[in-house]
Design an enzyme around this catalytic site. Structure first.
Site, PDB file in Angstrom:
ATOM      1  CE  LYS A  62     -23.195  67.089 105.169  1.00  0.00           C
ATOM      2  NZ  LYS A  62     -22.019  66.549 104.503  1.00  0.00           N
ATOM      3  CE  LYS A  92     -27.435  65.510  96.093  1.00  0.00           C
ATOM      4  NZ  LYS A  92     -26.198  66.095  96.523  1.00  0.00           N
ATOM      5  CE  LYS A 108     -22.191  59.314  98.076  1.00  0.00           C
ATOM      6  NZ  LYS A 108     -20.889  59.530  97.488  1.00  0.00           N
TER       7      LYS A 108
HETATM    8  P1  AMP Z   1     -22.206  62.956  96.878  1.00  0.00           P
HETATM    9  O1  AMP Z   1     -22.954  61.687  96.583  1.00  0.00           O
HETATM   10  O2  AMP Z   1     -23.121  64.003  97.454  1.00  0.00           O
HETATM   11  O3  AMP Z   1     -20.912  62.734  97.606  1.00  0.00           O
HETATM   12  O4  AMP Z   1     -21.794  63.571  95.456  1.00  0.00           O
HETATM   13  C1  AMP Z   1     -20.814  63.059  94.601  1.00  0.00           C
HETATM   14  C2  AMP Z   1     -20.940  63.743  93.263  1.00  0.00           C
HETATM   15  O5  AMP Z   1     -22.163  63.362  92.626  1.00  0.00           O
HETATM   16  C3  AMP Z   1     -20.981  65.270  93.349  1.00  0.00           C
HETATM   17  O6  AMP Z   1     -20.275  65.806  92.244  1.00  0.00           O
HETATM   18  C4  AMP Z   1     -22.451  65.608  93.264  1.00  0.00           C
HETATM   19  O7  AMP Z   1     -22.675  66.892  92.730  1.00  0.00           O
HETATM   20  C5  AMP Z   1     -22.960  64.512  92.342  1.00  0.00           C
HETATM   21  N1  AMP Z   1     -24.351  64.188  92.696  1.00  0.00           N
HETATM   22  C6  AMP Z   1     -24.764  63.567  93.830  1.00  0.00           C
HETATM   23  N2  AMP Z   1     -26.107  63.404  93.825  1.00  0.00           N
HETATM   24  C7  AMP Z   1     -26.553  63.975  92.664  1.00  0.00           C
HETATM   25  C8  AMP Z   1     -27.860  64.152  92.085  1.00  0.00           C
HETATM   26  N3  AMP Z   1     -28.970  63.697  92.668  1.00  0.00           N
HETATM   27  N4  AMP Z   1     -27.941  64.763  90.871  1.00  0.00           N
HETATM   28  C9  AMP Z   1     -26.820  65.211  90.247  1.00  0.00           C
HETATM   29  N5  AMP Z   1     -25.564  65.077  90.742  1.00  0.00           N
HETATM   30  C10 AMP Z   1     -25.435  64.473  91.933  1.00  0.00           C
END
Ligand code: AMP
Length: 324
Positions: A108, A189, A192
C-alpha cells in the site's frame, strides 16, 4: 476453545463479502470481543462525516447480529483509550525492519512520501488490540496472518524484557474461507473500497440486490456447474449460494445444472435477500437513532475499559512507569 477477538474497520460500507467471510461466522459466546476498529479507519485520508456514518453502520450490524449478547461484548475502539496508549508502548518495542517487512505496507505505501505514518505503524495498534485482551487465538484471513505473527514477536519480546505480562496469541486462518468475488469482475475480491454494481452491500434494498445479481457477469456456455477457472462468474454465485444456504455445492449444481443462467441468478438473489433480511431490517431500524446505538454499546465499552486498563497498568508498571 478460548475467547476470540475480531475487529472490523469502518473504511467503507459493509459488503456481502464482509458478511459471508467474517460477520456471519462470529458468535456471541461468553468472553468473545468484537469492536468497530475506527482508529484503524484513519490510516488513509478520511472525511469525518463519512467516518461517523461508517462507524454507526458497522455498530448497527454488530448489534443486529446479537454479538453484544450472551456475555460477549461489542464496543467502539476509539472510546477505549488504552488502545492508543498501548500502541505507543509497542511502537517503542517494535523494530523498523520488522515493520518494513509487512507485505500490507509494502503493497500500500512503501516508497511513497505522502502516506500517513499511521499506515506504517498500524500493526502496533493491531498488536495492542489483541494483547490488551489476552486472547489465545485470533481468527484472521491470510492477509492479516503476518500481523498476528508480528504481534507474537512483540509479545514474546516484551515478556522477555519486562516479565511475563502478555499471552502470546496464535493466528487461526480458516481452512475453507469463502472469498466472495465481485459480480462484475469475478476474478477480483468483492471489496468495500470498490463501489460499483459488482459490490453488493449488506444493507442495500432488496430491489437493488436483485438488480445487481441479475446483471452479474456470467460465463460462456449455458450450464450451471462449478469451475472457478473456466466459469468464475457462475462459480462465484454458487459459492455465495452455498455459503448462505449452508448447502453443499454439488446439491445446488444438481438442482440448477440445466435451469439456465437467468433462473439461477434469480434464485441466488432470492437466497441472498432472504438470508440477510433479518440483519438488514434490524440494522436499518437501529440506524434511525444513533444515540440508541451508542447507549446499547455502553456496557461493552465499560467492560472493555476495565479489562484493557488493567492490562495497560500491568504493562506500564513492568516497563518502569510510575502509576498514580
Ligand atoms: P475488510 O473489508 O477488508 O476490512 O475485511 C473485513 C473482514 O471481512 C475480514 O475478515 C475479511 O477477511 C472479510 N472480507 C472482506 N471482503 C471479503 C470477501 N470479498 N470475501 C470474503 N471475506 C471478505
Amino acid at each position: 476453545m478460548g475467547k476470540s477477538l475480531s475487529f472490523i474497520t469502518p473504511s467503507g460500507r459493509v459488503t456481502l463479502g464482509n458478511y459471508i467471510g467474517a460477520l456471519s461466522q462470529w458468535t456471541a459466546a461468553p468472553g468473545n470481543v468484537y469492536a468497530v476498529a475506527d482508529l484503524h479507519g484513519i490510516t488513509t485520508p478520511w472525511n469525518p462525516e463519512t467516518l461517523r456514518t461508517y462507524i454507526i453502520e458497522i455498530a448497527s450490524v454488530l448489534i443486529a447480529l446479537g454479538l453484544d449478547q450472551n456475555q460477549s461484548i461489542v464496543y467502539i475502539q476509539s472510546q477505549v483509550a488504552a488502545h492508543a496508549e498501548m500502541a505507543w508502548l509497542l511502537e517503542c518495542v517494535g523494530h523498523m525492519g520488522e515493520f518494513q517487512r509487512m507485505t500490507q505496507f509494502k503493497a500500500k505505501g512503501r516508497g511513497r512520501g505522502d502516506i500517513s505514518v499511521g499506515l506504517f505503524t498500524y500493526p502496533a495498534l493491531m498488536a495492542g488490540d489483541i494483547l490488551l485482551h489476552d486472547v489465545d487465538t485470533v481468527p484472521v484471513g491470510e492477509d492479516q496472518k503476518q500481523h498476528v505473527e508480528l504481534t507474537r514477536d512483540l509479545a514474546i519480546r516484551v515478556n522477555h524484557l519486562f516479565g511475563p505480562v502478555f499471552t502470546v496469541p496464535e493466528p487461526k486462518v480458516p481452512t475453507v474461507g469463502a472469498r466472495v468475488r465481485s459480480l462484475k469482475n469475478p476474478n477480483e475480491k468483492m471489496s468495500k473500497s470498490v463501489i460499483d454494481d459488482g459490490t453488493v452491500l449488506l444493507l442495500e434494498s432488496p430491489d437493488s440486490i436483485h438488480r445487481k445479481f441479475m446483471a452479474a457477469v456470467t460465463d460462456s456456455g449455458r450450464e450451471v456447474h462449478y469451475d472457478p477457472v473456466e466459469k468464475p462468474g457462475i462459480s462465484n454465485l454458487l459459492e455465495i449460494y452455498a455459503a448462505l444456504a449452508k448447502e453443499p455445492l454439488d446439491d445446488i449444481v444438481a438442482r440448477y445444472r440445466t435451469a439456465g443462467y437467468g433462473t439461477f441468478k434469480r434464485k441466488v438473489a432470492e437466497v441472498v435477500i432472504e438470508s440477510t433480511k433479518s440483519v438488514r431490517e434490524s440494522a436499518l431500524a437501529l440506524q434511525t437513532n444513533s444515540e440508541e446505538i451508542l447507549n446499547r454499546l455502553q456496557q461493552g465499552r465499560q467492560e472493555a475499559w476495565s479489562t484493557t486498563n488493567a492490562k495497560l497498568q500491568q504493562v506500564k508498571r513492568a516497563m518502569g512507569f510510575w502509576l498514580p
